[in-house]
Scaffold this motif. Structure first.
Motif, mmCIF file in Angstrom:
data_model
loop_
_atom_site.group_PDB
_atom_site.id
_atom_site.type_symbol
_atom_site.label_atom_id
_atom_site.label_comp_id
_atom_site.label_asym_id
_atom_site.label_seq_id
_atom_site.Cartn_x
_atom_site.Cartn_y
_atom_site.Cartn_z
ATOM 1 N N UNK A 168 34.224 35.390 35.742
ATOM 2 C CA UNK A 168 34.905 37.033 35.570
ATOM 3 C C UNK A 168 33.751 38.176 35.852
ATOM 4 N N UNK A 169 33.947 39.519 35.720
ATOM 5 C CA UNK A 169 33.238 40.804 36.357
ATOM 6 C C UNK A 169 32.786 40.763 34.918
ATOM 7 N N UNK A 170 32.722 39.785 33.465
ATOM 8 C CA UNK A 170 32.656 40.850 32.475
ATOM 9 C C UNK A 170 30.854 40.482 32.001
ATOM 10 N N UNK A 171 31.003 39.027 32.147
ATOM 11 C CA UNK A 171 29.823 38.135 31.443
ATOM 12 C C UNK A 171 28.603 38.343 31.935
ATOM 13 N N UNK A 214 55.826 51.947 47.345
ATOM 14 C CA UNK A 214 54.914 51.272 46.929
ATOM 15 C C UNK A 214 53.663 50.395 47.322
ATOM 16 N N UNK A 215 52.323 50.868 46.117
ATOM 17 C CA UNK A 215 50.668 50.053 46.588
ATOM 18 C C UNK A 215 50.713 49.744 45.064
ATOM 19 N N UNK A 216 50.483 48.194 45.600
ATOM 20 C CA UNK A 216 49.774 47.435 44.219
ATOM 21 C C UNK A 216 48.394 47.595 44.144
ATOM 22 N N UNK A 217 48.323 47.776 42.623
ATOM 23 C CA UNK A 217 46.470 47.593 43.636
ATOM 24 C C UNK A 217 45.738 47.561 41.679
ATOM 25 N N UNK A 271 47.177 46.078 37.688
ATOM 26 C CA UNK A 271 47.282 43.998 38.212
ATOM 27 C C UNK A 271 45.630 43.452 38.251
ATOM 28 N N UNK A 272 46.101 42.314 37.600
ATOM 29 C CA UNK A 272 44.563 41.378 37.642
ATOM 30 C C UNK A 272 44.131 41.091 38.414
ATOM 31 N N UNK A 273 43.188 41.506 39.602
ATOM 32 C CA UNK A 273 42.526 41.132 40.887
ATOM 33 C C UNK A 273 42.672 39.776 41.268
ATOM 34 N N UNK A 274 42.744 39.217 41.113
ATOM 35 C CA UNK A 274 42.559 37.104 41.147
ATOM 36 C C UNK A 274 44.497 36.785 41.208
ATOM 37 N N UNK A 324 38.958 37.353 46.942
ATOM 38 C CA UNK A 324 40.684 37.011 45.914
ATOM 39 C C UNK A 324 41.230 36.993 47.485
ATOM 40 N N UNK A 325 41.340 37.279 48.665
ATOM 41 C CA UNK A 325 41.430 36.845 49.179
ATOM 42 C C UNK A 325 41.921 35.425 50.712
ATOM 43 N N UNK A 326 40.475 35.538 50.678
ATOM 44 C CA UNK A 326 39.332 34.207 51.492
ATOM 45 C C UNK A 326 39.727 32.955 50.621
ATOM 46 N N UNK A 327 39.370 33.621 48.739
ATOM 47 C CA UNK A 327 39.584 32.215 48.024
ATOM 48 C C UNK A 327 41.565 31.901 48.105
#
Length: 274
Positions: A65-68, A129-132, A181-184, A204-207
């Motif tokens: 995650x991006x929090x810890x 509509x563009x989802x972000x 939306x959740x990025x992953x 996330x795209x590469x993963x």
């Protein structure tokens, strides 16, 4: 007397550990770095042998995650972390009264716009509509892609790093940006054909197996001065740590920068010329 001396030395060592506290007793010959799995931890694993030649053992802690990672760095559990951009770091410092600092850029994970409906960004239809994602520090570079394509205009005087969708002053096609939306999850949302377009960060795209260079209908370009380059962060008092300087010298070196480009086939872009 020898026994007494031995027990006294044990007591001194125990007291020293108590004073140092957990997570702060780092070896002078090692670095513990927190990182996202892709591509950050992969890049760090690649440079491990080079650091070993410098006498530094690298311990990598992978975060999901991006929090810890910033919390762990601020508390002394880590010597550095490698997962974020400057706008994200600035926002975290502001919200948490933090004093973490950037010690150098390594790579750019280009923001890309993906669509199963159109081949070019300019071909999006009216009211598309563009989802972000829900990651606000990314909004500026999404807006920048649409502004560069001539689809929107941002309010004058607003820096791109601080821009939000409320700063759009011209939107002739009445494009709708749906956030939250959740990025992953965005690659899966794209594969399911939801929305007219989806904004996905390259990690996330590469993963997920996407090739940003081939599949994105618009892709952020590299720039050594881009605030969106992924950086290594440390506590303020460690910015001149010799081990950190050796780490950055290797990460920014031409062989490593070239390896980043080759390994990810341009989907992850080096921050420096090689």
């Amino acid at each position: 007397m020898k026994k007494i001396g031995f027990f006294l030395s044990l007591i001194v060592a125990f007291v020293a550990l108590l004073v140092i506290g957990p997570g702060e007793a780092h070896s002078k010959n090692s670095l513990t770095i927190g990182a996202s799995n892709v591509p950050h931890a992969q890049i760090l694993n690649h440079i491990k042998p080079e650091l070993e030649k410098e006498g530094i053992h690298l311990n990598i802690r992978v975060f999901q995650d991006y929090v810890l990672p910033n919390k762990a760095l601020a508390s002394g559990e880590l010597d550095a972390n490698y997962f974020q951009t400057i706008p994200f770091l600035n926002q975290w410092n502001k919200q948490n009264n933090g004093h973490l600092v950037d010690v150098g850029a390594v790579h750019l994970e280009p923001m890309g716009i993906y669509s199963k409906k159109v081949k070019r960004l300019q071909d999006l239809k009216d009211n598309a509509t563009i989802l972000v994602s829900n990651n606000a520090p990314d909004y500026g570079r999404i807006l920048q892609l649409f502004q560069q394509a001539g689809l929107i205009k941002i309010k004058k005087g607003v820096s791109i790093e601080q821009a939000n969708f409320s700063d759009i002053v011209s939107n002739p096609k009445h494009l709708k940006f749906k956030t939250g939306y959740e990025p992953k999850l965005l690659p899966e949302i794209y594969e399911n054909g939801e929305g007219d377009a989806v904004a996905i960060n390259a990690n996330y795209a590469v993963q997920s197996g996407l090739n940003p260079k081939k599949q994105a209908i618009a892709l952020q370009k590299s720039d050594p001065h881009s605030p969106y380059n992924n950086i290594v962060a440390v506590r303020k008092e460690d910015r001149n740590n010799p081990q950190i300087k050796k780490l950055m010298k290797i990460l920014e070196s031409k062989p490593v920068q070239k390896w980043i480009y080759d390994h990810y086939k341009g989907g992850v872009v080096p921050a420096h010329k090689y």
